[in-house]
Design a protein around this motif. Structure first.
Motif, short mmCIF file in Angstrom:
data_model
loop_
_atom_site.label_atom_id
_atom_site.label_comp_id
_atom_site.label_asym_id
_atom_site.label_seq_id
_atom_site.Cartn_x
_atom_site.Cartn_y
_atom_site.Cartn_z
N UNK B 164 1.04 -1.30 0.30
CA UNK B 164 -0.02 -0.26 -0.06
C UNK B 164 1.10 1.44 -0.17
N UNK B 165 1.87 1.80 0.79
CA UNK B 165 3.31 2.29 0.62
C UNK B 165 3.39 2.71 -0.16
N UNK B 167 2.23 1.90 -3.31
CA UNK B 167 1.57 2.23 -3.88
C UNK B 167 0.55 3.71 -3.70
N UNK B 168 1.51 4.73 -3.10
CA UNK B 168 1.18 5.81 -2.90
C UNK B 168 0.14 6.49 -1.68
N UNK B 169 0.26 5.38 -0.66
CA UNK B 169 -0.60 5.40 0.38
C UNK B 169 0.00 5.94 1.36
N UNK B 173 -3.79 7.09 5.79
CA UNK B 173 -5.01 5.98 4.49
C UNK B 173 -4.42 5.02 5.01
N UNK B 177 -7.75 2.68 5.22
CA UNK B 177 -7.84 1.57 4.61
C UNK B 177 -6.98 -0.03 4.37
N UNK B 178 -6.22 -0.43 5.15
CA UNK B 178 -5.42 -1.77 5.25
C UNK B 178 -5.01 -2.22 6.17
N UNK B 181 -8.85 -2.56 8.13
CA UNK B 181 -9.29 -3.76 7.72
C UNK B 181 -8.98 -5.01 8.55
#
Lengths: 342, 264
Positions: B164-165, B167-169, B173, B177-178, B181
């Motif tokens: 996620x990191x 990918x730009x999070x 975020x 989002x990750x 959840x």
């Protein structure tokens, strides 16, 4: 300057040197593999490039830009993990769309890009599924699609195939190469599987104990391994003691020679000939069948020698058969001693 | 899934009966028309349920408990989630100390805590305050949330966060989002466990609650020391019914497996 360049990149964990002054230049569109046994520093190198591990020394340049200390998010690289690392609570579509959403791409564009990349990895019909409903190979494709959809300058693959079974692994090798060629993306893959590295890479970087020991195209690497370790790690090899003859060509040790050289001779480079002919005489100790080829272990005066013979349909030699071994002298490779001891 | 053999089936039956029998008996007693705690023999009556709803002090105590358990469990979760994430992934000085500190209220008897807090609150002049009662509950229920969230946080695939990191999070975020959840089953399960523990707590609450902040268990305890009649059984039956109804609704809406076990 190369597209992706590592200058004397190093990583130190306390007193342990995980990666030592590694130089590497990857050209645009190239597929390069980092190959080595576990603990050789290949994954650490990849993680430094991705930005997950802090760099202890050296530089990482991407298209001329220094990204050594940039955050992972700002590097914009595509990363595929050994464990796939899919988001378990998101559908295939949402997994793939994640990077685009982070980039605030308009929804319409996201939909079309996701559709496109899912078609590329042949998963379009499974867009609504969740990772747990997919097979290992399919998960790997999702991970690949998720990394590719953001159109990263470089794709980093960390042992992408090691969680797959043998058949699927081979299929996915071709698949990864097909996709890489279609997209034309610069790719760096970490693997401990030499066959995997040889089959799909443009160039292979062999690492050992945190150091790069050889960089070559797969064919050259296999035919001209530089050291004993590489010769043994990449493919199978017979190690023979040898020395230089009067003309300075390497030869297998003979009476009176001092055998100061280590020579490598690939098992498939040796022909089995009638007993009494050939360079050396031997007796079949054992044989193993691999479908397309036979592997013989042969006892000779030079020690035990492995010979691989392709299966031409003729019956194999029985145990205890006396045979002669023949090879071209110029297929002997002189190996350097290992400067690194893992 | 493998099926149970006859021995295992028998054992499970014994366990379930052992656990359920007292609840069944209490529920049956609640319907007695008699004036004593007895199984209804001469017919069913709702008189003791009516009696409960006529007691304003019980209704008030129930609401107190509900609000107390809800706020205490939520606050405990807000503390436990960052703590569990820090303990599970960073090696920082005092990590073991904090880990032990967060779990210690489980080991210290509530009786001891109760006396200590009574004294402390008296010194501070906050005896009978709802806020401080709630904070006392937070202390004793945080370990439950921490344990469950810790287990969930250790179990997640860290590379999903790295993915996620890359990918730009950003940090927030990434968590929203990750990470969250992925640890949600632990968080939800921990909250529920904390809620139940707070709702259920008598020993500590006796010391630090006042008539105005009296919780249902304390009210019941006080009542039971004065008189024994089937109204207690009726209150218990209502609590059991409410719990069961909540579980059923939760299961229908969200799926208990998903909340507590993490199955999707």
């Amino acid at each position: 300057m190369a597209f992706l360049q590592l200058n004397a990149l190093s990583k130190r964990y306390g007193a342990v040197d995980a990666v030592v002054a590694t130089d590497l230049a990857v050209e645009k569109g190239e597929f390069v593999s980092l190959l080595g046994p576990s603990g050789c520093g290949k994954t650490t190198t990849l993680q430094m490039i991705a930005g997950f591990v802090d760099v202890s020394g050296g530089q990482i340049l991407l298209d001329g830009r220094d990204i050594t200390h940039a955050k992972p998010a700002s590097r914009g690289l595509g990363v595929v993990f050994q464990s796939y690392a899919l988001f378990p609570h998101m559908s295939v579509r949402d997994n793939v769309a994640f990077g685009l959403k982070m980039r605030k791409v308009p929804a319409v564009e996201i939909a079309s890009k996701v559709k496109q990349v899912l078609e590329l990895v042949r998963l379009a019909p499974h867009a609504e599924r969740y990772p747990r409903e997919l097979s290992g190979g399919q998960r790997q494709r999702v991970a690949l699609a998720r990394a590719l959809v953001i159109e990263p300058p470089v794709l980093l693959l960390d042992e992408p195939l090691s969680n797959l079974d043998a058949n699927l692994r081979e299929e996915m090798q071709f698949e990864i190469r097909r996709i890489q060629c279609t997209v034309g993306i610069t790719t760096l893959m970490v693997t401990h599987d030499q066959a995997e590295a040889l089959s799909i890479s443009d160039r292979v970087v062999v690492m050992q104990a945190g150091r790069v020991t050889q960089i070559d195209v797969p064919y050259k690497l296999y035919e001209h391994p530089r050291t004993r370790f590489i010769s043994d790690f990449v493919g199978k090899a017979n190690m023979l003691a040898g020395d230089y003859d009067a003309l300075g060509t390497p030869q297998v040790r003979h009476e009176g020679g001092d055998g100061e050289l280590t020579l490598s001779l690939r098992p498939e480079k040796i022909q089995l000939v009638d007993a009494g002919t050939g360079r050396v005489q031997g007796k079949v100790l054992d044989r193993y069948f691999f479908g397309s080829q036979w592997l013989y272990r042969i006892h000779t005066s030079l020690g035990e020698i492995t010979v691989v013979r392709s299966n031409d349909g003729s019956p194999p030699l029985g145990r205890g058969t006396a045979v002669g071994l023949q090879w071209h002298a110029d297929l002997l490779r002189v190996l350097a001693a290992d400067e690194v001891h893992p | 899934m493998s099926r149970n053999g006859p021995l295992a089936l028998g054992f499970h039956t014994v366990v379930v009966v052992f656990m359920m029998a007292p609840l069944v008996v209490v529920c049956l007693v609640a319907f007695t028309p008699e004036n004593t705690l007895s199984l209804p023999t001469s017919g069913f009556s709702l008189r003791w349920f009516r009696a409960v709803f006529e007691r304003a002090d019980f209704i008030q105590a129930f609401y107190n408990s509900l609000i107390l358990a809800f706020t205490a469990a939520s606050l405990a979760t807000l503390i436990a989630v960052p703590a569990a994430l820090a303990i599970s992934r960073y090696a920082f000085p005092g990590r073991n100390f904090f880990s032990a500190l967060f779990l210690s209220p489980i080991i210290i008897p509530h009786l001891v805590l109760g006396v200590a807090m009574l004294r402390l609150f008296a010194l501070m002049g906050v005896n009978g305050s709802f806020t401080w009662l709630m904070l006392a509950h937070v202390v004793i229920i945080t370990p439950y949330v921490l344990r469950l969230v810790l287990a969930a946080a250790i179990g997640i695939d860290r590379s999903a966060e790295q993915a996620a990191e890359s990918l730009g999070a950003g940090r927030f975020t990434l968590f929203r989002l990750v990470t969250l959840p992925m640890i949600l089953p632990g968080v939800a399960g921990g909250w529920l466990l904390a809620f139940i523990n707070s709702f259920d707590e008598v020993t500590l609450s006796i010391f630090v609650s006042s008539p105005a902040t009296q919780t249902l268990p304390v009210r019941m305890y006080v009542y039971a020391t004065e008189s024994i009649d089937p109204m207690m059984a009726a209150v218990s039956a209502l609590v059991i019914a409410l719990t069961a109804a909540t579980m059923i609704v939760l299961d229908r809406v969200y799926g208990l497996d998903r909340v507590l076990v993490g199955k999707h």
